[in-house]
Design a protein around this motif. Structure first.
Motif, short mmCIF file in Angstrom:
data_model
loop_
_atom_site.label_atom_id
_atom_site.label_comp_id
_atom_site.label_asym_id
_atom_site.label_seq_id
_atom_site.Cartn_x
_atom_site.Cartn_y
_atom_site.Cartn_z
N ILE A 72 -66.04 5.22 114.30
CA ILE A 72 -64.58 5.10 114.32
C ILE A 72 -64.24 3.64 114.55
O ILE A 72 -64.74 3.03 115.51
N ILE A 73 -63.39 3.09 113.69
CA ILE A 73 -62.92 1.72 113.86
C ILE A 73 -61.43 1.78 114.17
O ILE A 73 -60.66 2.39 113.43
N LEU A 74 -61.04 1.15 115.27
CA LEU A 74 -59.63 1.04 115.61
C LEU A 74 -59.10 -0.26 115.02
O LEU A 74 -59.68 -1.32 115.24
N VAL A 75 -58.02 -0.18 114.26
CA VAL A 75 -57.42 -1.39 113.70
C VAL A 75 -55.95 -1.47 114.10
O VAL A 75 -55.27 -0.46 114.24
N SER A 76 -55.53 -2.71 114.31
CA SER A 76 -54.14 -2.99 114.68
C SER A 76 -53.84 -4.42 114.29
O SER A 76 -54.72 -5.16 113.82
N ALA A 77 -52.63 -4.83 114.52
CA ALA A 77 -52.25 -6.22 114.26
C ALA A 77 -53.05 -7.18 115.13
O ALA A 77 -53.18 -8.35 114.80
N GLU A 78 -53.61 -6.68 116.21
CA GLU A 78 -54.38 -7.52 117.14
C GLU A 78 -55.80 -7.79 116.67
O GLU A 78 -56.46 -8.67 117.19
N HIS A 79 -56.30 -7.00 115.71
CA HIS A 79 -57.69 -7.18 115.26
C HIS A 79 -57.78 -8.45 114.44
O HIS A 79 -56.98 -8.68 113.55
N GLY A 81 -60.38 -9.41 112.53
CA GLY A 81 -61.35 -9.34 111.44
C GLY A 81 -60.75 -9.95 110.17
O GLY A 81 -59.59 -9.73 109.85
N THR A 82 -61.56 -10.73 109.46
CA THR A 82 -61.10 -11.35 108.22
C THR A 82 -61.40 -10.45 107.03
O THR A 82 -62.22 -9.52 107.13
N ALA A 83 -60.78 -10.73 105.91
CA ALA A 83 -61.04 -9.96 104.68
C ALA A 83 -62.52 -10.02 104.33
O ALA A 83 -63.11 -9.01 103.90
N SER A 84 -63.14 -11.17 104.51
CA SER A 84 -64.56 -11.33 104.23
C SER A 84 -65.41 -10.44 105.14
O SER A 84 -66.36 -9.79 104.69
N THR A 94 -69.02 8.89 106.88
CA THR A 94 -69.02 8.96 108.35
C THR A 94 -68.07 7.95 108.99
O THR A 94 -67.93 7.93 110.20
N LEU A 95 -67.40 7.13 108.18
CA LEU A 95 -66.48 6.12 108.69
C LEU A 95 -65.06 6.66 108.74
O LEU A 95 -64.56 7.22 107.77
N THR A 96 -64.42 6.46 109.89
CA THR A 96 -63.01 6.76 110.03
C THR A 96 -62.31 5.53 110.58
O THR A 96 -62.78 4.92 111.55
N VAL A 97 -61.20 5.18 109.96
CA VAL A 97 -60.39 4.06 110.42
C VAL A 97 -59.13 4.65 111.05
O VAL A 97 -58.41 5.41 110.40
N LEU A 98 -58.90 4.34 112.32
CA LEU A 98 -57.71 4.80 113.02
C LEU A 98 -56.76 3.62 113.19
O LEU A 98 -57.09 2.64 113.86
N ARG A 99 -55.61 3.72 112.57
CA ARG A 99 -54.59 2.68 112.69
C ARG A 99 -53.76 2.94 113.93
O ARG A 99 -53.28 4.05 114.15
N LEU A 100 -53.57 1.90 114.73
CA LEU A 100 -52.86 2.04 116.01
C LEU A 100 -51.41 1.59 115.93
O LEU A 100 -50.63 1.88 116.84
N ASP A 101 -51.05 0.89 114.88
CA ASP A 101 -49.68 0.42 114.71
C ASP A 101 -49.32 0.47 113.23
O ASP A 101 -50.05 1.07 112.44
N ALA A 102 -48.23 -0.14 112.86
CA ALA A 102 -47.74 -0.04 111.47
C ALA A 102 -48.52 -0.91 110.48
O ALA A 102 -48.31 -0.81 109.28
N VAL A 103 -49.44 -1.73 110.97
CA VAL A 103 -50.23 -2.58 110.08
C VAL A 103 -51.15 -1.70 109.24
O VAL A 103 -51.82 -0.82 109.77
N PRO A 104 -51.19 -1.93 107.92
CA PRO A 104 -52.08 -1.12 107.08
C PRO A 104 -53.55 -1.41 107.38
O PRO A 104 -53.89 -2.47 107.93
N ALA A 105 -54.40 -0.48 107.01
CA ALA A 105 -55.84 -0.69 107.16
C ALA A 105 -56.26 -1.87 106.29
O ALA A 105 -55.62 -2.15 105.26
N PRO A 106 -57.31 -2.59 106.68
CA PRO A 106 -57.80 -3.68 105.84
C PRO A 106 -58.07 -3.18 104.42
O PRO A 106 -58.56 -2.06 104.24
N ALA A 107 -57.75 -3.99 103.43
CA ALA A 107 -57.89 -3.59 102.03
C ALA A 107 -59.29 -3.04 101.72
O ALA A 107 -59.42 -2.03 101.01
#
Length: 144
Positions: A72-79, A81-84, A94-107
């Motif tokens: 599980i990866i938590l993503v938010s505006a605070e993360h 991580g770069t596009a690269s 087996t991967l789940t991305v949980l968005r914590l705010d209105a920011v979309p998941a990384p492309a």
């Protein structure tokens, strides 16, 4: 909380052994969310390995996703991580991305199982979390 060195071959072997924990990757700014998810999963009988995102987070996730174990990866505006970096994280079942705010998941991760916890109450967020891990492991857990 279990901590392993992702660069060590033993970490890879341990990640894919029996009774492997759910790997929870998060940025330190989202530690409160990570702790709530950790407690909720443990209450449901799941072992959790918390992995704060560091400079090698993409490498560590790539190793973790090379096997059948849940990540599980938590993503938010605070993360930060770069596009690269995100492009080096494989999208697997087996991967789940949980968005914590209105920011979309990384492309690079949008093809993964992405869920949003943004603006949900605790019960709704817990329902999504249990769906992600296929429910409680412990039939007598506080979340069943």
């Amino acid at each position: 909380m279990t901590t392993f060195n992702a660069r060590c071959p033993m970490w890879n072997a341990l990640r894919h052994a029996e009774d492997v924990p759910v790997l929870l990757s998060y940025t330190l700014a989202d530690a409160v969310w990570a702790q709530w998810i950790n407690r909720s999963l443990q209450a449901a009988g799941h072992a959790v390995e918390m992995a704060p995102a560091g400079v090698d987070f993409a490498h560590r996730l790539s190793i973790a996703l090379s096997g059948p174990d849940p990540v599980i990866i938590l993503v938010s505006a605070e993360h930060r991580g770069t596009a690269s970096e995100w492009s080096r994280v494989p999208v697997t079942p087996t991967l789940t991305v949980l968005r914590l705010d209105a920011v979309p998941a990384p492309a690079a991760l949008r093809a993964a199982n992405c869920k949003s916890l943004h603006d949900l109450d605790e019960e709704e967020a817990l329902e999504i979390l249990m769906t992600v891990v296929d429910g409680p492991q412990n039939p007598f857990s506080r979340t069943s």
